[in-house]
Write a protein that holds these residues in place. Structure first.
Motif, mmCIF file in Angstrom:
data_model
loop_
_atom_site.group_PDB
_atom_site.id
_atom_site.type_symbol
_atom_site.label_atom_id
_atom_site.label_comp_id
_atom_site.label_asym_id
_atom_site.label_seq_id
_atom_site.Cartn_x
_atom_site.Cartn_y
_atom_site.Cartn_z
ATOM 1 N N GLU A 46 47.208 37.974 45.478
ATOM 2 C CA GLU A 46 45.993 38.221 44.705
ATOM 3 C C GLU A 46 45.228 39.424 45.255
ATOM 4 O OE1 GLU A 46 42.997 37.635 41.791
ATOM 5 O OE2 GLU A 46 45.100 37.062 41.951
ATOM 6 N N ARG A 71 38.214 49.549 45.733
ATOM 7 C CA ARG A 71 38.146 48.286 46.481
ATOM 8 C C ARG A 71 39.099 48.368 47.679
ATOM 9 N NH1 ARG A 71 36.373 43.594 43.688
ATOM 10 N NH2 ARG A 71 38.062 42.372 44.607
ATOM 11 N N ARG A 100 46.862 42.568 44.089
ATOM 12 C CA ARG A 100 46.689 42.719 42.640
ATOM 13 C C ARG A 100 45.316 43.267 42.291
ATOM 14 N NH1 ARG A 100 44.701 40.338 38.211
ATOM 15 N NH2 ARG A 100 43.647 38.690 39.396
ATOM 16 N N THR A 101 44.302 42.935 43.113
ATOM 17 C CA THR A 101 42.917 43.280 42.762
ATOM 18 C C THR A 101 42.317 44.400 43.603
ATOM 19 O OG1 THR A 101 42.110 41.533 44.244
ATOM 20 C CG2 THR A 101 42.463 40.940 41.925
ATOM 21 N N CYS A 102 43.007 44.851 44.645
ATOM 22 C CA CYS A 102 42.460 45.899 45.519
ATOM 23 C C CYS A 102 43.344 47.143 45.498
ATOM 24 C CB CYS A 102 42.319 45.381 46.944
ATOM 25 S SG CYS A 102 41.066 44.083 47.113
ATOM 26 N N ASP A 103 42.742 48.286 45.830
ATOM 27 C CA ASP A 103 43.454 49.563 45.808
ATOM 28 C C ASP A 103 44.089 49.909 47.147
ATOM 29 O OD1 ASP A 103 42.363 50.148 43.122
ATOM 30 O OD2 ASP A 103 40.464 50.337 44.211
#
Length: 320
Positions: free
Chosen positions: A206, A159, A209-212
């Motif tokens: 956020e 991501r 936390r959710t993406c690379d």
């Protein structure tokens, strides 16, 4: 006529021609408009003035009028009106947000732009071979696949968040280009629209936390909050990457970039051709031919990023 008198007449004619030539060159007025004080714009401006000076277009023969919009679109609009009334021989702009209002309002003066990502997508030019109007210039565009290739060699990601500002053509186009190739690499592009600086601290936790990885566009808002963005991402061990060399210098981890100074020299080269009689529409729009890979070693150490040995072989510039 006696030889001595004939010699005096010839000398007088020669001096008058030289004097006229000098006066003609002295009438050259070039306006340079920068959208902000970003490092890349100043480096490009230095490239422009160096190239102009090499061809004899400098003080006292040529007057350069340099203004800065301070990243303010209202101020940019005021400067467009001012330059429109200046009776300039040539206008040079730096930045998409500066070029768009200039191109829209000024049609009777040659314009050369620099540090514009995609002039066709921005509505400035018809195509890269010929603008079809009174503009030409140098872009920072290159295949976004190169950015993803380098990112994937550094770390496999699933991501990739793209920080951009709606309404800023350059950052919107970068997002579009990345979305068009996401299926090729099997990654998901996550658009992160930002319209005011307060949103960054609200949204970014956020995102990291959710993406690379985070792709940092040329958005003026993103640039102004770069230290906050890089700090958050680095602490979370999230890779930051961009196509702008000055952003790597200021903290972004990775860059696949063209040189801002060379972009300016390319702008200056096109400006010289116009000052020597060429029409802007006859001069192709180009980008500097060489791109290079950058890494910010300070950011790497702060985030304890593991750098693959093979990756370092492709790095041509390190920021310590």
């Amino acid at each position: 006529m006696r030889p001595s008198k004939r010699l005096l007449v010839v000398a007088a004619v020669f001096l008058s021609v030289v004097s006229f030539s000098r006066e003609a060159r002295a009438e050259r007025k070039i306006g340079i408009l920068m959208f902000s004080e970003e490092v890349r714009y100043n480096e490009a401006k230095n490239g422009i003035t160096d190239r102009l000076s090499e061809e004899g277009f400098s003080e006292p023969n040529t007057r350069l009028i340099v203004e800065n919009a301070d990243a303010n679109k209202a101020r940019a609009a005021e400067l467009v009106k001012k330059y429109s009334a200046e009776k300039l021989d040539l206008i040079i702009t730096l930045g998409t947000s500066m070029m768009i209002p200039v191109a829209r309002e000024i049609k009777d003066v040659p314009i050369v732009f620099g540090m514009v990502y995609d002039p066709v997508a921005a509505g400035i030019a018809r195509d890269m071979k010929s603008s079809g109007n009174n503009t030409t210039g140098a872009t920072t565009i290159f295949p976004m696949g190169k950015v993803i290739d380098i990112l994937m060699e550094f770390r496999k990601v699933g991501r990739l968040a793209v920080l951009y500002s709606p309404g800023e053509k350059n950052s919107e186009t970068q997002l579009k280009d990345l979305r068009e190739i996401q299926h090729i690499y099997g990654i998901r592009i996550v658009p992160v629209p930002l319209t005011k600086k307060e949103e960054i601290r609200q949204i970014l936790p956020e995102v990291v936390r959710t993406c690379d990885a985070l792709y940092v566009t040329g958005s003026n808002l993103v640039d102004s909050q770069l230290s906050t963005i890089v700090d958050m991402a680095t602490k979370a061990n999230v890779v930051t990457i961009t196509h702008l060399d000055d952003l790597v210098t200021k903290g972004v981890l990775l860059g696949v970039c063209s040189n801002s100074y060379q972009n300016g020299r390319l702008v200056g080269e096109k400006a010289v051709r116009i000052l020597n009689g060429a029409k802007p529409s006859s001069i192709p729009i180009e980008s500097p031919k060489e791109q290079f890979v950058m890494i910010n070693m300070e950011t790497s150490r702060a985030g304890r990023f593991r750098i693959p040995e093979e990756f370092m072989k492709k790095v041509t510039r390190k920021v310590h």
